[in-house]
Write an enzyme that holds these catalytic residues in place. Structure first.
Site, PDB file in Angstrom:
ATOM      1  N   ASP A 183       0.816  -1.210   0.000  1.00  0.00           N
ATOM      2  CA  ASP A 183       0.000   0.000   0.000  1.00  0.00           C
ATOM      3  C   ASP A 183       0.856   1.268   0.000  1.00  0.00           C
ATOM      4  O   ASP A 183       2.079   1.219   0.194  1.00  0.00           O
ATOM      5  CB  ASP A 183      -0.959   0.000   1.198  1.00  0.00           C
ATOM      6  CG  ASP A 183      -0.272  -0.399   2.513  1.00  0.00           C
ATOM      7  OD1 ASP A 183       0.975  -0.451   2.553  1.00  0.00           O
ATOM      8  OD2 ASP A 183      -0.973  -0.659   3.492  1.00  0.00           O
ATOM      9  N   ASN A 218      -7.533  -2.599  13.971  1.00  0.00           N
ATOM     10  CA  ASN A 218      -8.931  -2.943  13.675  1.00  0.00           C
ATOM     11  C   ASN A 218      -9.029  -4.163  12.742  1.00  0.00           C
ATOM     12  O   ASN A 218     -10.073  -4.417  12.175  1.00  0.00           O
ATOM     13  CB  ASN A 218      -9.655  -1.733  13.061  1.00  0.00           C
ATOM     14  CG  ASN A 218      -8.994  -1.275  11.762  1.00  0.00           C
ATOM     15  OD1 ASN A 218      -8.065  -1.913  11.271  1.00  0.00           O
ATOM     16  ND2 ASN A 218      -9.478  -0.184  11.204  1.00  0.00           N
ATOM     17  N   HIS A 272      -7.191  -4.589   9.970  1.00  0.00           N
ATOM     18  CA  HIS A 272      -6.894  -4.351   8.554  1.00  0.00           C
ATOM     19  C   HIS A 272      -5.593  -5.034   8.138  1.00  0.00           C
ATOM     20  O   HIS A 272      -4.685  -5.245   8.931  1.00  0.00           O
ATOM     21  CB  HIS A 272      -6.939  -2.863   8.185  1.00  0.00           C
ATOM     22  CG  HIS A 272      -5.811  -2.012   8.658  1.00  0.00           C
ATOM     23  ND1 HIS A 272      -6.002  -0.807   9.285  1.00  0.00           N
ATOM     24  CD2 HIS A 272      -4.460  -2.162   8.572  1.00  0.00           C
ATOM     25  CE1 HIS A 272      -4.827  -0.259   9.556  1.00  0.00           C
ATOM     26  NE2 HIS A 272      -3.886  -1.059   9.137  1.00  0.00           N
ATOM     27  N   GLU A 314      -9.550  -1.825   5.008  1.00  0.00           N
ATOM     28  CA  GLU A 314     -10.225  -1.480   6.251  1.00  0.00           C
ATOM     29  C   GLU A 314     -11.496  -2.322   6.411  1.00  0.00           C
ATOM     30  O   GLU A 314     -12.022  -2.856   5.433  1.00  0.00           O
ATOM     31  CB  GLU A 314     -10.604   0.006   6.217  1.00  0.00           C
ATOM     32  CG  GLU A 314      -9.410   0.959   6.195  1.00  0.00           C
ATOM     33  CD  GLU A 314      -8.789   1.164   7.573  1.00  0.00           C
ATOM     34  OE1 GLU A 314      -8.687   0.192   8.340  1.00  0.00           O
ATOM     35  OE2 GLU A 314      -8.385   2.304   7.869  1.00  0.00           O
TER      36      GLU A 314
HETATM   37  C1  GLP Z   1      -0.449   0.380   8.612  1.00  0.00           C
HETATM   38  C2  GLP Z   1      -0.120  -0.430   7.355  1.00  0.00           C
HETATM   39  C3  GLP Z   1      -0.358  -1.906   7.556  1.00  0.00           C
HETATM   40  C4  GLP Z   1       0.254  -2.349   8.888  1.00  0.00           C
HETATM   41  C5  GLP Z   1      -0.448  -1.631  10.010  1.00  0.00           C
HETATM   42  C6  GLP Z   1       0.025  -2.059  11.388  1.00  0.00           C
HETATM   43  O1  GLP Z   1      -1.743   0.838   8.648  1.00  0.00           O
HETATM   44  N1  GLP Z   1      -0.851  -0.007   6.215  1.00  0.00           N
HETATM   45  O2  GLP Z   1       0.192  -2.629   6.467  1.00  0.00           O
HETATM   46  O3  GLP Z   1       0.139  -3.733   9.033  1.00  0.00           O
HETATM   47  O4  GLP Z   1      -0.199  -0.247   9.842  1.00  0.00           O
HETATM   48  O5  GLP Z   1       1.124  -1.317  11.767  1.00  0.00           O
HETATM   49  P1  GLP Z   1       2.071  -1.615  12.985  1.00  0.00           P
HETATM   50  O6  GLP Z   1       2.934  -2.736  12.552  1.00  0.00           O
HETATM   51  O7  GLP Z   1       2.821  -0.345  13.167  1.00  0.00           O
HETATM   52  O8  GLP Z   1       1.207  -1.964  14.136  1.00  0.00           O
END
Ligand code: GLP
Length: 243
Positions: free
Chosen positions: A67, A136, A138, A143
């Protein structure tokens, strides 16, 4: 689904890096699906170390990232392109023109998504997809919603994601409200999937995603239907799972 329990963040990072390394060693010209967020930082650090020791060669690897924020340039230090360059690509021998991230600067969402889908199709899909997990549920920026989106699409980020990611920006108002993300179908078509999770904060969503009902309200729950998923988590993140 395989679940690997590790001691702590460092251990989780090493185990995940080992699984990625195995893929690169077994298939040097593989397509790796890569993720951003704070969770994989330790994984990338470990891969860089092993590369520097001479144990890994990325010269034939291609990568596709999940992304990118809409509107951020590759030079913006909060863009996912910047993150990948900074945490991994600048320190290994992957060819930069073999690394793909959705084009955050393309204002035409349809074009940005079509272009990215074409790249993934032309590569013949993903051999190994690394995922983190949003608070959440995702994955990428898919989402919670009423249906599973198939391919790359433009999403309106939920308030919970905007709030969670605000820690990386100097103010809440700077967090982009939209992103381009690979879709659920594309992720599910990856031959293998690794989900890296760490910390107590993820414990309840880990339980919901992997032991709760499969629903687009918890996007990661769809991974229960994939035939080769490995969850690598530290004790804290796995603490709410049934024994
Ligand atoms: C972002 C990314 C996701 C990632 C998520 C969790 O929103 N788009 O790909 O998995 O954050 O992030 P973290 O690893 O910092 O908890």
């Amino acid at each position: 689904m395989k679940i690997i329990k590790t001691k702590d963040y460092e251990h989780m990072s090493r185990v995940t890096a080992n699984l990625l390394s195995a893929q690169v060693i077994m298939k040097p010209d593989c397509v790796l699906g890569l993720a951003t967020g704070s969770t994989p930082v330790g994984v990338y650090k470990q891969l860089v170390q092993w590369f520097q020791k001479g144990d890994l060669d990325f010269s034939e690897v291609t990568s596709v990232n999940l992304d990118e924020y809409k509107g951020l340039s590759p030079e913006n230090d909060q863009s996912y392109r910047y993150f990948m360059n900074h945490n991994l690509f600048d320190h290994i021998n992957i060819r930069k023109d073999h690394t793909f991230v959705p084009n955050g600067l393309e204002p035409d969402a349809e074009k940005a998504c079509d272009d990215y889908n074409k790249i993934i199709h032309d590569l013949g899909g993903i051999d190994l997809q690394l995922l983190g997990l949003g608070n959440n549920g995702h994955i990428g920026f898919n989402e919670p919603s009423s249906s599973f989106e198939k391919e790359t699409h433009c999403v309106d980020l939920t308030q919970s994601t905007i709030d969670a990611n605000a820690r990386f920006f100097s103010s809440l108002s700077e967090v982009p409200r939209q992103a381009y993300t690979m879709g659920i179908q594309t992720i599910m078509q990856a031959k293998k999937i690794i989900v890296a999770v760490s910390g107590q904060g993820k414990a309840s969503i880990v339980k919901e995603a992997f032991f709760g009902p499969i629903t687009p309200q918890v996007p990661a729950s769809v991974l229960q239907l994939h035939s080769d998923v490995t969850v690598v988590g530290d004790e804290a993140a796995l603490s709410m799972l049934p024994h």
